[in-house]
Design a protein around this motif. Structure first.
Motif, PDB file in Angstrom:
ATOM      1  N   LEU A 150       0.730  -1.113  -0.153  1.00  0.00           N
ATOM      2  CA  LEU A 150       0.014  -0.004   0.119  1.00  0.00           C
ATOM      3  C   LEU A 150       1.014   1.321  -0.049  1.00  0.00           C
ATOM      4  O   LEU A 150       2.021   1.317   0.640  1.00  0.00           O
ATOM      5  N   PRO A 151       0.493   2.264  -0.714  1.00  0.00           N
ATOM      6  CA  PRO A 151       1.222   3.468  -0.727  1.00  0.00           C
ATOM      7  C   PRO A 151       0.906   4.288   0.545  1.00  0.00           C
ATOM      8  O   PRO A 151      -0.143   4.116   1.154  1.00  0.00           O
ATOM      9  N   LEU A 184       8.738   0.732   0.477  1.00  0.00           N
ATOM     10  CA  LEU A 184       7.640   1.545   0.628  1.00  0.00           C
ATOM     11  C   LEU A 184       7.533   2.533  -0.546  1.00  0.00           C
ATOM     12  O   LEU A 184       8.287   3.328  -0.867  1.00  0.00           O
ATOM     13  N   THR A 185       6.270   2.617  -1.039  1.00  0.00           N
ATOM     14  CA  THR A 185       6.072   3.665  -2.078  1.00  0.00           C
ATOM     15  C   THR A 185       5.495   4.852  -1.506  1.00  0.00           C
ATOM     16  O   THR A 185       4.412   4.708  -0.225  1.00  0.00           O
ATOM     17  N   VAL A 186       6.087   6.042  -1.470  1.00  0.00           N
ATOM     18  CA  VAL A 186       5.702   7.273  -0.734  1.00  0.00           C
ATOM     19  C   VAL A 186       5.333   8.677  -1.882  1.00  0.00           C
ATOM     20  O   VAL A 186       5.967   8.612  -2.969  1.00  0.00           O
ATOM     21  N   VAL A 187       4.191   9.124  -1.587  1.00  0.00           N
ATOM     22  CA  VAL A 187       3.616  10.060  -2.550  1.00  0.00           C
ATOM     23  C   VAL A 187       3.691  11.444  -1.708  1.00  0.00           C
ATOM     24  O   VAL A 187       3.273  11.417  -0.550  1.00  0.00           O
ATOM     25  N   LEU A 188       4.394  12.430  -2.084  1.00  0.00           N
ATOM     26  CA  LEU A 188       4.618  13.696  -1.362  1.00  0.00           C
ATOM     27  C   LEU A 188       3.568  14.663  -1.753  1.00  0.00           C
ATOM     28  O   LEU A 188       3.549  15.454  -2.843  1.00  0.00           O
ATOM     29  N   ALA A 189       2.477  14.422  -0.943  1.00  0.00           N
ATOM     30  CA  ALA A 189       1.348  15.568  -1.349  1.00  0.00           C
ATOM     31  C   ALA A 189       1.807  17.017  -1.398  1.00  0.00           C
ATOM     32  O   ALA A 189       2.484  17.464  -0.429  1.00  0.00           O
ATOM     33  N   HIS A 190       1.480  17.807  -2.379  1.00  0.00           N
ATOM     34  CA  HIS A 190       1.766  19.310  -2.498  1.00  0.00           C
ATOM     35  C   HIS A 190       3.114  19.320  -2.687  1.00  0.00           C
ATOM     36  O   HIS A 190       3.450  20.742  -2.819  1.00  0.00           O
ATOM     37  N   VAL A 210       9.503   7.200  -5.175  1.00  0.00           N
ATOM     38  CA  VAL A 210       8.739   8.495  -4.431  1.00  0.00           C
ATOM     39  C   VAL A 210       8.267   9.315  -5.463  1.00  0.00           C
ATOM     40  O   VAL A 210       8.931   9.256  -6.668  1.00  0.00           O
ATOM     41  N   TRP A 211       7.093   9.727  -5.366  1.00  0.00           N
ATOM     42  CA  TRP A 211       6.184  10.597  -6.285  1.00  0.00           C
ATOM     43  C   TRP A 211       5.817  11.851  -5.808  1.00  0.00           C
ATOM     44  O   TRP A 211       5.646  12.094  -4.562  1.00  0.00           O
TER      45      TRP A 211
END
Length: 286
Positions: A150-151, A184-190, A210-211
């Motif tokens: 899960l991201p 771990l998939t990590v998404v940087l919101a903003h 990382v996104w």
């Protein structure tokens, strides 16, 4: 679809208004498009059919909905309030879990509860929750996400809500998390909004998993925000998102991103493909 392209908005807040502090409504009224309240009934509860129609009109194929447990800053947006929306149209709507170590214990148990309700990932909000993303209290949640594929979406940008702990928004705080959970998939919101665009871009280019999520960022300003980087290369790590209702328009933002002159493949990835890969394990990009 929008202008013949798949569109995924990966960051929307459709809360029950009575659960929120007044600053949230002021934010939505200041930054949102006229008519955003048309998705709510007179009691401030989202009407699933009306919200679905609104997103259909904006060209949104899939939408990722967010809940939030930040009682000191924005209030409680319980995950249960999202379930009727998802049930109305599961082909369009999905949602992320949210946990706060000051509210939930054991934190992994609460995360699993929300995953069992259907969450396709985890969103954490250190700025509103008043904790560091690297706090050891969060590690059981990261371990759970890593094991289940899960991201994890992390708020990495300034917030104007009273009581926000903006020092907790720095992307560099994620360095030990990325070290300890390399899968771990990590998404940087903003996307590092405010003072940390370079940090966010560096992490996204350094780590395959990382996104950069574009919620709250005017697409026309992206060349300025990330001026020290090759935008065409960085854009291959973009995830389109708006932070609805605090956006002038979903379709408007998507078209502004398309106007940046990205090649068709990169644009398809940014508008939908990356989000489909992250949240739905799909390789469909167009």
């Amino acid at each position: 679809m929008l202008d013949g392209r798949l569109l995924v908005d990966a960051h929307l807040h459709p809360p029950r208004l009575s659960t929120l502090k007044p600053a949230w409504t002021r934010w939505a009224e200041r930054y949102g498009a006229p008519g955003w309240r048309s998705a709510f009934d007179e009691d401030g509860v989202v009407v699933p059919a009306a919200f679905d129609e609104l997103l259909e009109a904006e060209g949104v194929d899939r939408a990722i909905l967010l809940c939030e447990y930040s009682p000191k800053v924005t209030g409680i947006q319980p995950v249960e309030d999202l379930l009727p929306i998802v049930k109305h149209n599961p082909d369009r709507f999905a949602f992320l879990a949210n946990v706060n170590p000051h509210v939930h214990y054991p934190i992994a148990a609460e995360l699993l509860r929300q995953v069992e309700l259907g969450a396709v990932g985890l969103k954490i909000h250190p700025v509103h929750g008043g904790f560091s993303a690297a706090d050891p209290m969060m590690y059981p949640a990261y371990q759970t996400c890593a094991e289940r594929g899960l991201p994890v979406v992390v708020h990495c940008g300034t917030s104007t809500f009273p009581g926000s702990a903006n020092t907790m928004a720095a992307p560099e705080l994620l360095d030990p998390v990325l070290r300890d959970f390399p899968e771990l998939t990590v998404v940087l919101a903003h996307g590092g909004r405010g003072w940390w665009y370079d940090q966010a871009a560096f992490l996204a280019l350094m780590h395959e998993n990382v996104w950069i999520e574009l919620s709250g960022l005017p697409p026309a300003r992206l060349p300025d925000y990330y001026q020290r980087f090759d935008l065409r290369r960085l854009a291959r790590k973009f995830v389109f998102a708006t932070d609805w209702p605090g956006v002038p328009g979903i379709a408007r933002n998507a078209r502004a991103l398309a106007d940046l002159g990205l090649d068709d493949d990169t644009l398809a990835m940014a508008l939908a493909g990356n989000a489909l890969r992250i949240y739905f394990k799909s390789t469909t990009y167009s």
